[in-house]
Design a protein around this motif. Structure first.
Motif, PDB file in Angstrom:
ATOM      1  N   HIS A   1      10.364  37.936  86.840  1.00 40.83           N
ATOM      2  CA  HIS A   1       9.610  37.630  88.067  1.00 40.83           C
ATOM      3  C   HIS A   1       8.903  38.881  88.583  1.00 40.83           C
TER       4      HIS A   1
ATOM      5  N   ASP B   1       6.002  38.521  91.234  1.00 44.20           N
ATOM      6  CA  ASP B   1       6.603  37.479  92.066  1.00 44.20           C
ATOM      7  C   ASP B   1       7.881  38.056  92.683  1.00 44.20           C
TER       8      ASP B   1
ATOM      9  N   ARG C   1       9.380  37.545  95.601  1.00 43.12           N
ATOM     10  CA  ARG C   1      10.113  36.830  96.663  1.00 43.12           C
ATOM     11  C   ARG C   1      11.355  36.118  96.139  1.00 43.12           C
ATOM     12  N   ARG C   2      11.524  36.103  94.834  1.00 39.09           N
ATOM     13  CA  ARG C   2      12.599  35.280  94.266  1.00 39.09           C
ATOM     14  C   ARG C   2      13.914  36.073  94.220  1.00 39.09           C
ATOM     15  N   LEU C   3      14.618  36.056  95.343  1.00 37.31           N
ATOM     16  CA  LEU C   3      15.876  36.806  95.449  1.00 37.31           C
ATOM     17  C   LEU C   3      17.089  35.927  95.192  1.00 37.31           C
ATOM     18  N   ARG C   4      16.905  34.623  95.213  1.00 34.07           N
ATOM     19  CA  ARG C   4      18.081  33.737  95.151  1.00 34.07           C
ATOM     20  C   ARG C   4      18.394  33.316  93.718  1.00 34.07           C
TER      21      ARG C   4
ATOM     22  N   TYR D   1      22.890  36.188  98.168  1.00 33.74           N
ATOM     23  CA  TYR D   1      21.834  35.195  97.859  1.00 33.74           C
ATOM     24  C   TYR D   1      22.170  34.281  96.685  1.00 33.74           C
TER      25      TYR D   1
ATOM     26  N   TYR E   1      15.195  26.270 101.235  1.00 33.37           N
ATOM     27  CA  TYR E   1      14.861  27.701 101.171  1.00 33.37           C
ATOM     28  C   TYR E   1      13.475  27.976 100.614  1.00 33.37           C
TER      29      TYR E   1
ATOM     30  N   GLN F   1       9.989  28.882  95.866  1.00 27.97           N
ATOM     31  CA  GLN F   1       9.425  30.188  95.513  1.00 27.97           C
ATOM     32  C   GLN F   1      10.369  31.340  95.837  1.00 27.97           C
ATOM     33  N   THR F   2      11.540  31.039  96.434  1.00 30.57           N
ATOM     34  CA  THR F   2      12.509  32.111  96.725  1.00 30.57           C
ATOM     35  C   THR F   2      13.660  32.096  95.714  1.00 30.57           C
TER      36      THR F   2
END
Ligand SMILES: Cc1ncc(COP(=O)(O)O)c(C=O)c1O
Length: 436
Positions: free
Chosen positions: A126, A131, A133-136, A170, A206, A209-210
């Motif tokens: 990512h 990208d 924003r994808r922390l989860r 997360y 959520y 996109q996360t």
């Protein structure tokens, strides 16, 4: 033959009640084919292929010879900026076995390392695409993903988490797929595909996109062979695709023929983006793990780096160790030349018929199975896991090794097993439950 050591005190044993074991040790002094021998002299049928890692049988000369030759000719070289033919050959063989377009393989030394490596690959993928924003990450109740901090963060097993309060943040958790109405279900149940919509709810709550990736064992192994309901994995794939989320299958147990195809991905017809594997990769003869990825994942990470620069800041001193690769190459050759995956698939019905034949026993609360993997749940005693632990010990005394997690005994015969061995396994199980 090995003998009893002078002292048992100094070694701190893994996932073992040390004080109890040392007061009543069970040592294995020899293993060959489908059997092991204990220090007390008893012959033990290996009903779980060790820890699901020895499907071609113990003591395979081809593997021992390959490792021996490798250690004499080229025992070690630093794997960063150097290579050796064996690891490239093993990656090529794996790419041939894996579903397309999973064609790139990163080597490590265990299932736990493969999980933490896969987490980092997902982050790198990512990141390489800008990208950020994808922390989860999403995992599942009753999941086992090894013991490193990444894998523990994803764990759905409370005992493996509760002494270790500092884990990754997360992480979101899907419900597990064990359903009361699917008790004694053989193979995939008809009920429960909608449990995959837990992922849709996370997306709705959520934002898709996360979320970086969803980790699942296609069949949850360590917590007792939880077979996915029909349509469940397909639905996860659909939601991942719609939201740019990576789907990661942890195939550390299901890989290499255990459930009727080379990998569960092929057995269920659902292709993940990333796949972890270990265990049967070397038939248990050398420690080794691997992470296989789709071309798009590899290309994204590698192409994002400047020419001449390291693309992925990750690796182990023993990544692609020559001896492990020699064992892996010899193991895959055995699987192919002896047709062991086909043999395993052919033995499945006999095995499952025999295991489900135990359902008349009052103390058995559930049976689940697919391929050459099954679990029997004994009804809990005074405390959860107590009866399972007693049964595991008693089984060993009666000549059968079975891996237990709590009150679930997990059966995974070797692919070289004969029908007689299955009959013997079932007879010992029946006798032992009667003794509890
Ligand atoms: C699905 C899964 N992932 C990871 C692991 C961890 O593998 P290892 O014990 O080789 O670190 C296991 C081990 O049983 C497993 O079943």
């Amino acid at each position: 033959m090995e003998t009893m050591p002078n002292s048992l005190e100094e070694q701190w044993m893994p996932f073992t009640p040390n004080r109890e074991f040392k007061s009543e040790p069970r040592l294995v002094v020899k293993s060959q084919g489908v059997h092991m021998w204990s220090h007390a002299g008893g012959r033990i049928l290996d009903g779980s292929s060790g820890l699901f890692c020895v499907p071609a049988g113990h003591g395979r000369r081809e593997i021992a010879d390959a490792v021996h030759q490798q250690l004499l000719s080229n025992d070690y070289m630093a794997p960063f900026n150097l290579g050796h033919a064996g690891s490239f050959e093993l990656a090529r063989k794996l790419a041939k076995l894996l579903p397309d377009p999973i064609n790139h393989v990163f080597f490590c030394n265990s299932g736990s390392e493969s999980v933490d490596t896969a987490l980092k690959i997902a982050m790198a993928y990512h990141g390489a695409r800008g990208d950020h924003r994808r922390l989860r990450f999403v995992s599942r109740e009753r999941a086992y993903h090894g013991v490193n901090i990444g894998g523990v963060s994803l764990s759905g097993m409370v005992k493996n988490r509760d002494s270790f309060p500092v884990v990754m943040p997360y992480v979101l958790t899907l419900r597990h797929t064990w359903l009361q109405q699917n008790r004694f279900q053989r193979g995939q149940g008809d009920e429960g595909a909608d449990l995959a919509n837990d992922l849709q709810r996370m997306v709705d709550t959520y934002g898709g996109q996360t979320i970086a990736a969803v980790f699942v064992e296609p069949v949850a192994g360590s917590t007792g062979c939880l077979v996915p309901p029909k349509g469940y994995l397909e639905r996860l794939r659909e939601i991942c695709d719609a939201n740019g989320i990576l789907l990661i299958f942890d195939e550390v147990i299901t890989g290499f023929g255990r459930i009727g195809a080379p990998f569960a991905a092929q057995a269920f017809g659902v292709t993940p983006d990333i796949m972890t594997m270990a265990k049967a990769l070397t038939n248990g003869a050398q420690p080794m793990g691997a992470v296989a990825v789709k071309d798009t994942v590899y290309d994204a990470v590698v192409d994002a780096a400047p020419e001449g620069g390291i693309e992925f800041f990750h690796g182990y001193t023993y990544s692609g160790h020559p001896a492990s690769c020699a064992a892996g190459n010899a193991t895959l050759d055995i699987y192919e030349s002896e047709g062991l995956f086909e043999r395993a698939a052919g033995l499945s019905d006999y095995f499952l018929d025999a295991v489900y034949g135990l359902r008349d026993i009052e103390l058995i609360g559930d049976i689940r199975g697919i391929g050459l993997l099954a679990a029997i749940d004994v009804k809990p005693g005074q405390a959860a896991g107590q009866r399972g632990a007693a049964m595991q010990k008693q089984l060993f005394m009666n000549g059968l090794h079975v891996k237990f997690t709590g009150d679930s005994g997990i059966l995974a015969p070797q692919f070289i097993a004969e029908k007689d061995h299955i009959d013997e396994m079932i007879a010992i199980l029946r006798k032992t439950v009667g003794e509890l």
